[in-house]
Every structure is written in structure tokens, then in C-alpha cells.
Design a protein around this motif. Structure first.
Motif, PDB file in Angstrom:
ATOM      1  N   PHE A   1      -2.705   2.669  -0.911  1.00 15.56           N
ATOM      2  CA  PHE A   1      -1.392   2.514  -1.551  1.00 15.56           C
ATOM      3  C   PHE A   1      -1.513   2.752  -3.062  1.00 15.56           C
ATOM      4  N   GLY A   2      -2.542   2.176  -3.688  1.00 11.61           N
ATOM      5  CA  GLY A   2      -2.758   2.369  -5.120  1.00 11.61           C
ATOM      6  C   GLY A   2      -3.008   3.819  -5.474  1.00 11.61           C
ATOM      7  N   LYS A   3      -3.759   4.518  -4.620  1.00 10.10           N
ATOM      8  CA  LYS A   3      -4.015   5.942  -4.844  1.00 10.10           C
ATOM      9  C   LYS A   3      -2.711   6.734  -4.801  1.00 10.10           C
ATOM     10  N   ARG A   4      -1.838   6.401  -3.849  1.00  5.61           N
ATOM     11  CA  ARG A   4      -0.551   7.103  -3.738  1.00  5.61           C
ATOM     12  C   ARG A   4       0.304   6.858  -4.976  1.00  5.61           C
ATOM     13  N   ILE A   5       0.276   5.638  -5.501  1.00  3.28           N
ATOM     14  CA  ILE A   5       1.040   5.325  -6.715  1.00  3.28           C
ATOM     15  C   ILE A   5       0.548   6.175  -7.883  1.00  3.28           C
ATOM     16  N   ARG A   6      -0.768   6.281  -8.034  1.00  2.25           N
ATOM     17  CA  ARG A   6      -1.316   7.059  -9.149  1.00  2.25           C
ATOM     18  C   ARG A   6      -0.970   8.543  -9.019  1.00  2.25           C
ATOM     19  N   GLU A   7      -0.840   9.026  -7.792  1.00  2.00           N
ATOM     20  CA  GLU A   7      -0.400  10.413  -7.597  1.00  2.00           C
ATOM     21  C   GLU A   7       1.004  10.631  -8.149  1.00  2.00           C
ATOM     22  N   LEU A   8       1.839   9.583  -8.059  1.00  2.00           N
ATOM     23  CA  LEU A   8       3.232   9.688  -8.492  1.00  2.00           C
ATOM     24  C   LEU A   8       3.416   9.408  -9.979  1.00  2.00           C
TER      25      LEU A   8
ATOM     26  N   GLU B   1      -1.536   6.784 -13.646  1.00  2.00           N
ATOM     27  CA  GLU B   1      -1.355   5.444 -14.217  1.00  2.00           C
ATOM     28  C   GLU B   1      -1.120   4.401 -13.128  1.00  2.00           C
ATOM     29  N   ASP B   2      -1.526   3.159 -13.437  1.00  2.00           N
ATOM     30  CA  ASP B   2      -1.273   2.046 -12.531  1.00  2.00           C
ATOM     31  C   ASP B   2       0.054   1.369 -12.888  1.00  2.00           C
ATOM     32  N   ILE B   3       0.402   0.393 -12.089  1.00  2.00           N
ATOM     33  CA  ILE B   3       1.696  -0.294 -12.204  1.00  2.00           C
ATOM     34  C   ILE B   3       1.678  -1.330 -13.328  1.00  2.00           C
ATOM     35  N   ASP B   4       2.682  -1.278 -14.192  1.00  2.00           N
ATOM     36  CA  ASP B   4       2.828  -2.302 -15.239  1.00  2.00           C
ATOM     37  C   ASP B   4       3.503  -3.560 -14.708  1.00  2.00           C
ATOM     38  N   ILE B   5       4.532  -3.374 -13.891  1.00  2.00           N
ATOM     39  CA  ILE B   5       5.327  -4.488 -13.380  1.00  2.00           C
ATOM     40  C   ILE B   5       5.582  -4.274 -11.897  1.00  2.00           C
ATOM     41  N   VAL B   6       5.358  -5.305 -11.106  1.00  2.00           N
ATOM     42  CA  VAL B   6       5.762  -5.270  -9.699  1.00  2.00           C
ATOM     43  C   VAL B   6       6.982  -6.168  -9.525  1.00  2.00           C
ATOM     44  N   PHE B   7       8.026  -5.592  -8.951  1.00  2.00           N
ATOM     45  CA  PHE B   7       9.248  -6.335  -8.634  1.00  2.00           C
ATOM     46  C   PHE B   7       9.109  -6.798  -7.191  1.00  2.00           C
ATOM     47  N   GLU B   8       8.639  -8.041  -7.024  1.00  2.00           N
ATOM     48  CA  GLU B   8       8.267  -8.576  -5.713  1.00  2.00           C
ATOM     49  C   GLU B   8       9.378  -9.466  -5.149  1.00  2.00           C
ATOM     50  N   HIS B   9       9.717  -9.231  -3.885  1.00  2.00           N
ATOM     51  CA  HIS B   9      10.596 -10.168  -3.179  1.00  2.00           C
ATOM     52  C   HIS B   9      10.338 -10.212  -1.680  1.00  2.00           C
ATOM     53  N   PRO B  10       9.613  -9.226  -1.069  1.00  2.00           N
ATOM     54  CA  PRO B  10       9.318  -9.384   0.354  1.00  2.00           C
ATOM     55  C   PRO B  10       8.397 -10.566   0.640  1.00  2.00           C
ATOM     56  N   GLY B  11       7.449 -10.848  -0.276  1.00  2.00           N
ATOM     57  CA  GLY B  11       6.613 -12.031  -0.116  1.00  2.00           C
ATOM     58  C   GLY B  11       5.335 -11.778   0.656  1.00  2.00           C
ATOM     59  N   ARG B  12       5.121 -12.520   1.709  1.00  2.00           N
ATOM     60  CA  ARG B  12       3.842 -12.557   2.401  1.00  2.00           C
ATOM     61  C   ARG B  12       3.350 -11.170   2.814  1.00  2.00           C
TER      62      ARG B  12
END
Length: 444
Positions: A298-305, A309-320
Motif C-alpha cells: 500500500f505504501g509503495k502504491r502511495i509513493r507511485e502517486l 513522497e510519503d503521507i503527511d496526514i492520514v484522515f482516519e475513520h474506518p478504524g480497526r
């Protein structure tokens, strides 16, 4: 009730006209009943059916107290807290009402064998109680859902920290899924003039929640250029986070579960999109075991996009389901903001990736009065738009909650209360014309 509706639809009734209207002794509201709290015992959460627990009942008009207002509700909407209330999870809301009822004599009104639910509204002020100066009968308003007492110093820098902070229509009674609602007057905000009743009712809870979680200094404090990972980016909460990120000069990386939802994100202006179902991400091997290999993929796919660069902020609400992956993919020194937990409250993550990389987890819950006002101002100015996809009648609120519970919806679903049909309540047609495509984006 007909006289009230006629006054609203006329568009010409004055404050004196509204003040002269006779209020009904009772009105219709969507309720859960205390006698039903065990009706889903032993049934898995995903099989619980809000259509069986939500009822449209005739209920007495509550007494109006100091600092309060009675509002004719033209439209409302369904939030996840309405779903949780309807399936009595994580626990029945009657415990909230009982505790509130013990705080003072006036609060005893809320401790009833039925709970009128709903945490959004758009409507017209009918009456105000003693001490209310900012609002008067006839004002067209929306309401945020923060109810506070503010008798403690703890809440005066941030009203969300008040020890008597509650969510109206969830932890209090007389909510917005009804023909009339009782609110504290400081919950009221001006209705956006270019929106219909049902459109204006849709942003309140989720837009304010996203604003605090992502933009406010009490949340992530997003800045221009930030890479923001947004789970459920086309959903009720994520669709506002996506808009706020784009409006604030950030780069949203939108996680969705279908091509249709990806198209919605593109229509909002997002370019970096991950369809987690199409790409087959499975962050859990089984109920007890997460899969770090999937975090890395998943991290590799993010860096492709993001151009590496990696993520500065994660907007989390799904949880577990997603939290372990969220912590892993955040950059060193980055921030994970979390509210709700629609896939489960017991989060698990590998603390090495948090502690050794100096990441932060920030809990965020709704918004304080100022944050809610600022979020509403963006809607009124046409900077942020409703994400309304479908509208139900008050009689069909159970079906609306069922659809949200089953994730059969896009964006937000609205409910007509006193408004006889969709599309009513628009006061600024010229401004509406400028934003019509964006306002209707989720309707197609």
C-alpha cells in the motif's frame, strides 16, 4: 403544523408572523424506544436492521428553556451516529439521556422512554427562550450538533473539552429527524442561501467534523502541499475531507472501493486515487492477524502517486480495519487524525512505526462552535459543497439508515421533514447557478 409550513413556503412571513403562530402540542419524530434495546441481542452488527428499530411517532412538544430555540425542521440527514443509535451500539443511547437528566431540572426533559434522534437540520426558528438575542422567529438556519453547558473553565479554550459536552440528537433528545427540534441557540448558524433545505441540512455534522480533524489547529493543521490520505474519500465524511484538502492546496490521496466512487473523487478535482477493492488490499490475514506485507504494498502504491513522497496526514475513520496500515504509511513526523471507527473500535498497530518515527495520533471528535461556524461559512461562500446523493421522506428514515449501515449510499443521504418536496428553500438563484454542477455532483 400546516400553518407553519405555509408560512415557510410563502417566503414572506415576518418575525411577528412566526411569533404569532400557534405551536402544536405534538409533532412527528423518528424515535427509538427504550423497550426495544435488546431486540438485536445476539445478532451480528452487520445484520442488525434499522428499519425494525426506528419508528415515526407522534411526540409531545418539549418545554422551551433559557438559551434554547424551537426550530421547524424542513430537512435533516442521516449520519453514522443515527445508525449506531438505531442498532443500540456500542450501547443504547438511553444511558446518555439518563445521565443528562440527572444534571439539572431542565435536563430531566431529555430522560424519556423514547429518543428522538438526528444531528443535522435545516429549518426556520419558531421560538427562542429567555436570554437569546442573536436569533429570532423566522430566521432560516442550520444547526451544528455540539451541545455544551460551559459552566466549567475546561471548555472555554475549546468547547469540545467541556465536561458536559454532548452531541445533540445522539447524547441528547429532541433531535433533527423530526418536524420540530429543540436546540441550544448557540448551535444555530445561517443557512446557505443558494442551497435547498435538504442540501443545506447535509453538510453540518460531517463537514464540521472533517474541518476540525483536518484543517483546525486542534486536528492536523493541514497546510499547502501536504499529502493527505483520505479513507472512504467519496463517503459522507471523506467527501468533505477531499474538498477541504483541495480547497486548502493539499494533495488528497483518495481511497475508495469502486470505480464509480473513484469517478466521484475525480469530479471533485482529485487525481491520486486508490481503488482498494480493484487492487486487492487485504490488511488482515484473519480476525487476529494483520499483514505487514500489505502495508508495504500500500505504501509503495502511495509513493507511485505522490512522486516518491510519503503521507503527511492520514484522515482516519474506518478504524480497526485500516489503522495499522495508516500508522505504517505515514511519513516520519507525520500525523494520523482519527474519529469514529466504523469497522471497529479496538485499533491495533505496530508501535515501532509510531514511536521510532515520531509520528502523532490525534483523536478528533466533531468540532467546537468556532470550527463549526468556519466550516459552515465555507459552504455559504460556495467553497465547499453538499455531497447529497439521495433524499428520503421522514417516513422512510429507517430505510435511509439501513442504506447507510449497509454502505449502499454515496456521500450523504437527506431526509425531508416538513419540506413537501425537494428543491425548495433556495433564496439566491444567481449564486446557485454558478455552483449547480458541484451541488449536484453526487446526485448523478
Amino acid at each position: 403544523m400546516k400553518e407553519i409550513v405555509d408560512a415557510v413556503l410563502s417566503g414572506e412571513a415576518t418575525a411577528a408572523d412566526y411569533a404569532a403562530l400557534r405551536l402544536p402540542d405534538s409533532y412527528r419524530g423518528v424515535v427509538i424506544r427504550k423497550e426495544d434495546t435488546e431486540m438485536f441481542a445476539g445478532i451480528p452488527s452487520h445484520e442488525k436492521d434499522p428499519r425494525k428499530s426506528l419508528h415515526l411517532d407522534e411526540v409531545p412538544l418539549p418545554e422551551l428553556g433559557p438559551g434554547e430555540a424551537l426550530v421547524a425542521v424542513m430537512a435533516s440527514s442521516v449520519n453514522y451516529n443515527s445508525v449506531w443509535t438505531s442498532i443500540f451500539e456500542p450501547l443504547p443511547t438511553f444511558g446518555f439521556l439518563e445521565r443528562y437528566g440527572r444534571t439539572n431540572e431542565l435536563a430531566k426533559r431529555h430522560d424519556l422512554p423514547y429518543h428522538i434522534i438526528g444531528s443535522d437540520l435545516a429549518g426556520v426558528v419558531l421560538r427562542t427562550g429567555p436570554g437569546v438575542n442573536a436569533w429570532r422567529p423566522g430566521d432560516e438556519v442550520v444547526a451544528h450538533c455540539l451541545s455544551v453547558e460551559l459552566e466549567s473553565s475546561d471548555g472555554h479554550n475549546d468547547t469540545m473539552l467541556d465536561p458536559e459536552q454532548r452531541i445533540w440528537g445522539f447524547e441528547t433528545n429532541f433531535g433533527g429527524l423530526a418536524e420540530i427540534a429543540l436546540v441550544k441557540s448557540n448551535q444555530l448558524m445561517p443557512k446557505a442561501q443558494h442551497l435547498s433545505w435538504e442540501e443545506a441540512a447535509a453538510p453540518g455534522l460531517v463537514n464540521s467534523t472533517a474541518y476540525r480533524q483536518l484543517v483546525s489547529r486542534n486536528g492536523a493543521g493541514m497546510k499547502q502541499g501536504d499529502n493527505v490520505l483520505i479513507w472512504g474519500a467519496s463517503g459522507g465524511l471523506g467527501s468533505y475531507a477531499t474538498q477541504l484538502a483541495l480547497a486548502g492546496g493539499a494533495n488528497p490521496i483518495c481511497v475508495v472501493s469502486s470505480e464509480q466512487k473513484a469517478d466521484i473523487c475525480r469530479s471533485m478535482g482529485a487525481e491520486a486515487i486508490i481503488d482498494r477493492n480493484a487492487e486487492g488490499y487485504r490488511f488482515w490475514k484473519d480476525e487476529q492477524t494483520q499483514d505487514p506485507k500489505e502495508w508495504k504494498r500500500f505504501g509503495k502504491r502511495i509513493r507511485e502517486l505522490t512522486g516518491g513522497e510519503d503521507i503527511d496526514i492520514v484522515f482516519e475513520h474506518p478504524g480497526r480495519e485500516t489503522f495499522g496500515a495508516s500508522v505504517f504509511v505515514t511519513r516520519k513526523g507525520g500525523t494520523i487524525t482519527t474519529c469514529a471507527s466504523t469497522s471497529g473500535y479496538m485499533h491495533e498497530y505496530d508501535n515501532r512505526y509510531l514511536w521510532m518515527s515520531l509520528k502523532r495520533i490525534i483523536g478528533s471528535h466533531f468540532a467546537n462552535y468556532r470550527e463549526a461556524w468556519e466550516a459552515n461559512r465555507l459552504v455559504a461562500k460556495g467553497k465547499i459543497h453538499p455531497t447529497l446523493s439521495k433524499v428520503y421522506s421522514l417516513e422512510d428514515t429507517g430505510q435511509a439508515a439501513y442504506d447507510v449501515h449497509r454502505n449502499l449510499h454515496q456521500g450523504k443521504v437527506g431526509v425531508l421533514c416538513l419540506a413537501p418536496e425537494e428543491g425548495m428553500g433556495v433564496r439566491d438563484e444567481e449564486m446557485r447557478a454558478k455552483h449547480l454542477d458541484a451541488v449536484n455532483r453526487f446526485r448523478t
